[in-house]
Design an enzyme around this catalytic site. Structure first.
Site, PDB file in Angstrom:
ATOM      1  N   HIS A 172     146.923 -64.021 -21.328  1.00  0.00           N
ATOM      2  CA  HIS A 172     145.739 -63.409 -20.735  1.00  0.00           C
ATOM      3  C   HIS A 172     145.566 -63.859 -19.286  1.00  0.00           C
ATOM      4  O   HIS A 172     146.262 -64.769 -18.813  1.00  0.00           O
ATOM      5  CB  HIS A 172     144.501 -63.754 -21.553  1.00  0.00           C
ATOM      6  CG  HIS A 172     144.459 -63.066 -22.886  1.00  0.00           C
ATOM      7  ND1 HIS A 172     143.381 -63.143 -23.735  1.00  0.00           N
ATOM      8  CD2 HIS A 172     145.371 -62.271 -23.516  1.00  0.00           C
ATOM      9  CE1 HIS A 172     143.618 -62.441 -24.828  1.00  0.00           C
ATOM     10  NE2 HIS A 172     144.825 -61.899 -24.719  1.00  0.00           N
ATOM     11  N   GLU A 216     143.242 -65.563 -17.710  1.00  0.00           N
ATOM     12  CA  GLU A 216     142.850 -66.950 -17.476  1.00  0.00           C
ATOM     13  C   GLU A 216     144.054 -67.886 -17.588  1.00  0.00           C
ATOM     14  O   GLU A 216     144.210 -68.829 -16.799  1.00  0.00           O
ATOM     15  CB  GLU A 216     141.781 -67.382 -18.490  1.00  0.00           C
ATOM     16  CG  GLU A 216     140.517 -66.534 -18.443  1.00  0.00           C
ATOM     17  CD  GLU A 216     140.532 -65.376 -19.427  1.00  0.00           C
ATOM     18  OE1 GLU A 216     139.482 -65.123 -20.039  1.00  0.00           O
ATOM     19  OE2 GLU A 216     141.598 -64.735 -19.579  1.00  0.00           O
ATOM     20  N   ALA A 272     144.248 -27.752 -12.848  1.00  0.00           N
ATOM     21  CA  ALA A 272     144.260 -27.232 -11.478  1.00  0.00           C
ATOM     22  C   ALA A 272     143.781 -25.790 -11.540  1.00  0.00           C
ATOM     23  O   ALA A 272     144.155 -25.043 -12.449  1.00  0.00           O
ATOM     24  CB  ALA A 272     145.660 -27.307 -10.881  1.00  0.00           C
ATOM     25  N   THR A 319     149.319 -23.259 -25.132  1.00  0.00           N
ATOM     26  CA  THR A 319     149.957 -23.924 -23.996  1.00  0.00           C
ATOM     27  C   THR A 319     151.340 -24.423 -24.377  1.00  0.00           C
ATOM     28  O   THR A 319     152.307 -24.281 -23.619  1.00  0.00           O
ATOM     29  CB  THR A 319     149.089 -25.103 -23.509  1.00  0.00           C
ATOM     30  OG1 THR A 319     147.832 -24.602 -23.072  1.00  0.00           O
ATOM     31  CG2 THR A 319     149.757 -25.848 -22.369  1.00  0.00           C
ATOM     32  N   LEU A 368     155.603 -32.882 -21.420  1.00  0.00           N
ATOM     33  CA  LEU A 368     154.478 -33.836 -21.370  1.00  0.00           C
ATOM     34  C   LEU A 368     154.962 -35.268 -21.170  1.00  0.00           C
ATOM     35  O   LEU A 368     154.363 -36.219 -21.682  1.00  0.00           O
ATOM     36  CB  LEU A 368     153.619 -33.733 -22.640  1.00  0.00           C
ATOM     37  CG  LEU A 368     153.018 -32.349 -22.950  1.00  0.00           C
ATOM     38  CD1 LEU A 368     152.143 -32.425 -24.196  1.00  0.00           C
ATOM     39  CD2 LEU A 368     152.220 -31.814 -21.769  1.00  0.00           C
ATOM     40  N   LEU A 374     141.137 -25.065 -25.200  1.00  0.00           N
ATOM     41  CA  LEU A 374     141.024 -26.434 -25.708  1.00  0.00           C
ATOM     42  C   LEU A 374     140.147 -27.274 -24.790  1.00  0.00           C
ATOM     43  O   LEU A 374     139.265 -28.019 -25.254  1.00  0.00           O
ATOM     44  CB  LEU A 374     142.412 -27.064 -25.832  1.00  0.00           C
ATOM     45  CG  LEU A 374     142.450 -28.495 -26.380  1.00  0.00           C
ATOM     46  CD1 LEU A 374     141.934 -28.543 -27.813  1.00  0.00           C
ATOM     47  CD2 LEU A 374     143.860 -29.073 -26.298  1.00  0.00           C
ATOM     48  N   GLN A 376     137.801 -26.216 -22.784  1.00  0.00           N
ATOM     49  CA  GLN A 376     136.420 -25.762 -22.913  1.00  0.00           C
ATOM     50  C   GLN A 376     135.781 -26.282 -24.204  1.00  0.00           C
ATOM     51  O   GLN A 376     134.584 -26.590 -24.236  1.00  0.00           O
ATOM     52  CB  GLN A 376     136.354 -24.234 -22.874  1.00  0.00           C
ATOM     53  CG  GLN A 376     134.950 -23.679 -22.662  1.00  0.00           C
ATOM     54  CD  GLN A 376     134.411 -24.012 -21.272  1.00  0.00           C
ATOM     55  OE1 GLN A 376     134.956 -23.593 -20.253  1.00  0.00           O
ATOM     56  NE2 GLN A 376     133.332 -24.789 -21.228  1.00  0.00           N
ATOM     57  N   SER A 377     136.569 -26.405 -25.258  1.00  0.00           N
ATOM     58  CA  SER A 377     136.047 -26.927 -26.523  1.00  0.00           C
ATOM     59  C   SER A 377     135.631 -28.390 -26.378  1.00  0.00           C
ATOM     60  O   SER A 377     134.603 -28.805 -26.910  1.00  0.00           O
ATOM     61  CB  SER A 377     137.099 -26.793 -27.619  1.00  0.00           C
ATOM     62  OG  SER A 377     137.387 -25.440 -27.883  1.00  0.00           O
TER      63      SER A 377
END
Length: 348
Positions: free
Chosen positions: A50, A52, A156, A200, A208, A291, A293-294
């Site tokens: 971590h 610290e 976009a 899509t 992707l 999608l 918009q949902s």
């Protein structure tokens, strides 16, 4: 203010862990003695030391720790996870003063680290640049308090608010420039998962993946209610773990997991629960318009990035719409304007 100066440095350091710290939060730490920084560190990668610990390790003369202040953007942990508790190390090294940006929302910490330090007789100050420190770990906070991924929507759109032409095949209209496309891939690298709808996936055949930036490929997520998507799509090439939400049962394939849900009942609730159980802390939604918009209609988002292309399409697929109650800021990258919405209420 002196304390804010060092806390800002903690935040700067913490951001270096953006792509690798998840599902842990990004954390930065600075150790100061006699007005001079003698140690710095940040949480580089989940499962490793971590912030610290890294800061303490960087101090050349450990005898200075007994009269130093350690600044840390997030409350030091008090429980055993993949690494020992940082609060114990601070006590062991006899650091007398601890300045903390914000309390940890994680239920296994949530104030226990602060109390442990106080019980050991240390001076503890909490809340320096608290809002900035909470904003830094907004993905972690959302995941641990709302029990779902931190959701970013991105698209976009043309100057007349279209995202593509109406089509049944062929390539999508390219509205991003080569340089702003790099920003798309940067956001992919910063996300644990990326999601698209069936249409899509079918029309664009996207991979992707992260190509124009350095980083890991996000887990791919797609909706395919009737399993109508062809198996030769790039999404099903087996190169990247892929989750397919469907109404039908289907045997597993290489690196592809089919998740059967009820599309007629609380669709997004089921999806979010599945992603939460799989410890997916952040989700980037790239399309399509329906999608996106949902997600907006269900107020199931935390950030929205909209790239404004100066060209017009005159007709086509309308861009998603956002109601006026959400404010936005504008940014400019590589000569293009971006609208940036943040759903502030989600972080309170």
């Amino acid at each position: 203010m002196e304390e804010e100066k060092y806390m800002r440095r903690c935040i700067e350091l913490a951001k270096n862990g953006l792509c690798n710290a998840a599902p842990n939060p990004m954390v930065g730490a600075v150790i100061v003695c006699d007005g001079r920084i003698i140690g710095e560190g940040y949480h580089i990668r989940c499962g490793e030391a971590h912030a610290e610990v890294n800061a303490i390790r960087s101090v050349k003369d450990e005898s200075l720790l007994k009269r130093s202040t350690i600044y840390v953007s997030l409350e030091p942990c008090s429980h055993y996870g993949k690494t020992p508790p940082c609060a114990d190390l601070i006590i062991e090294k006899q650091i007398p003063r601890i300045v903390i940006g914000c309390q940890d929302p994680f239920s296994q910490v949530a104030g226990r680290g602060i109390q442990k330090l106080k019980d050991a007789g240390r001076e503890v100050i909490v809340g320096v640049l608290e809002s900035e420190c909470r904003q830094l770990i907004r993905r972690f906070i959302t995941f641990n308090t709302l029990h779902r991924p931190y959701i970013t929507l991105k698209w976009a759109e043309s100057a007349d608010h279209f995202i593509d032409l109406e089509r049944t095949d062929g390539q999508p209209v390219v509205l991003s420039s080569p340089l702003t496309s790099m920003l798309v891939h940067k956001r992919r690298a910063e996300s644990v998962a990326i999601m698209v709808g069936r249409r899509t996936a079918l029309l664009d055949n996207p991979s992707l993946t992260v190509r124009n930036w350095y980083g890991r490929n996000p887990i791919r997520v797609v909706l395919d209610r009737t399993l109508s998507l062809p198996n030769d799509l790039q999404l099903f090439d087996g190169n990247v773990p892929t989750l397919v939400f469907t109404a039908n049962k289907h045997p597993e394939a290489k690196n592809i997991t089919y998740i059967t849900i009820d599309f007629n009942h609380n669709l997004f609730t089921q999806i979010m629960e599945e992603l939460y159980q799989r410890k997916i802390q952040s989700l980037l939604v790239e399309g399509g318009s329906q999608l996106l918009q949902s997600f907006i209609a269900n107020e199931l988002w935390d950030e929205i990035y909209i790239e404004k292309c100066p060209n017009k399409l005159y007709s086509g697929v309308k861009a998603p719409e956002i109601c006026d109650k959400f404010s936005y800021s504008t940014e400019e990258h590589f000569g293009r304007q971006f609208w940036h919405y943040i759903h502030q209420d989600k972080l309170k």
